[in-house]
Design a protein around this motif. Structure first.
Motif, PDB file in Angstrom:
ATOM      1  N   PHE A 117       0.835  -1.204   0.000  1.00  0.00           N
ATOM      2  CA  PHE A 117       0.000   0.000   0.000  1.00  0.00           C
ATOM      3  C   PHE A 117       0.871   1.256   0.000  1.00  0.00           C
ATOM      4  N   LYS A 118       1.863   1.277   0.867  1.00  0.00           N
ATOM      5  CA  LYS A 118       2.742   2.443   0.955  1.00  0.00           C
ATOM      6  C   LYS A 118       3.553   2.647  -0.318  1.00  0.00           C
TER       7      LYS A 118
ATOM      8  N   LYS B  99      -4.208  -0.461  -3.800  1.00  0.00           N
ATOM      9  CA  LYS B  99      -5.067   0.672  -3.451  1.00  0.00           C
ATOM     10  C   LYS B  99      -6.046   0.261  -2.359  1.00  0.00           C
ATOM     11  N   ALA B 100      -6.516   1.245  -1.636  1.00  0.00           N
ATOM     12  CA  ALA B 100      -7.507   1.002  -0.596  1.00  0.00           C
ATOM     13  C   ALA B 100      -8.888   0.965  -1.225  1.00  0.00           C
ATOM     14  N   ILE B 101      -9.772   0.151  -0.662  1.00  0.00           N
ATOM     15  CA  ILE B 101     -11.162   0.124  -1.097  1.00  0.00           C
ATOM     16  C   ILE B 101     -12.037   0.293   0.142  1.00  0.00           C
ATOM     17  N   SER B 102     -13.277   0.658  -0.066  1.00  0.00           N
ATOM     18  CA  SER B 102     -14.188   0.875   1.053  1.00  0.00           C
ATOM     19  C   SER B 102     -14.568  -0.462   1.695  1.00  0.00           C
ATOM     20  N   GLU B 103     -15.042  -0.360   2.910  1.00  0.00           N
ATOM     21  CA  GLU B 103     -15.512  -1.551   3.612  1.00  0.00           C
ATOM     22  C   GLU B 103     -16.644  -2.213   2.833  1.00  0.00           C
ATOM     23  N   GLU B 104     -17.544  -1.407   2.308  1.00  0.00           N
ATOM     24  CA  GLU B 104     -18.672  -1.950   1.556  1.00  0.00           C
ATOM     25  C   GLU B 104     -18.206  -2.734   0.332  1.00  0.00           C
ATOM     26  N   GLN B 105     -17.221  -2.159  -0.388  1.00  0.00           N
ATOM     27  CA  GLN B 105     -16.704  -2.845  -1.571  1.00  0.00           C
ATOM     28  C   GLN B 105     -15.999  -4.138  -1.176  1.00  0.00           C
TER      29      GLN B 105
END
Length: 81
Positions: free
Chosen positions: A59-60, A65-71
């Motif tokens: 990630f760093k 990439k970050a995704i939402s909790e919902e996704q």
């Protein structure tokens, strides 16, 4: 006054009693399996810690990439179907 035995203690005593009825080789095999089961948890924790470190590194470095909790939950549910 009679001593009260909790249900889980009774189960353990029953399992122990049944195990002691086994032949020596079978008891040894059972004992080894039980001992191995105690060591299993730290290996999982080590593996998860290594996975977490790798994900943070990726990630760093911009490799993930970050995704939402919902996704994340939607993707996990899709994988389970």
């Amino acid at each position: 006054m009679p001593q009260t035995i909790a249900p889980e203690e009774l189960l353990i005593e029953e399992v122990e009693s049944a195990a002691l009825q086994l032949p020596r080789e079978e008891r040894a095999r059972l004992a080894a399996r039980l001992l191995n089961s105690l060591d299993a948890q730290p290996h999982y924790e080590e593996a998860w810690a290594a996975e977490l470190r790798e994900r943070i590194r990726a990630f760093k470095a911009g490799e993930m990439k970050a995704i939402s909790e919902e996704q994340a939950l939607a993707e996990a549910e899709e994988l389970l179907r």
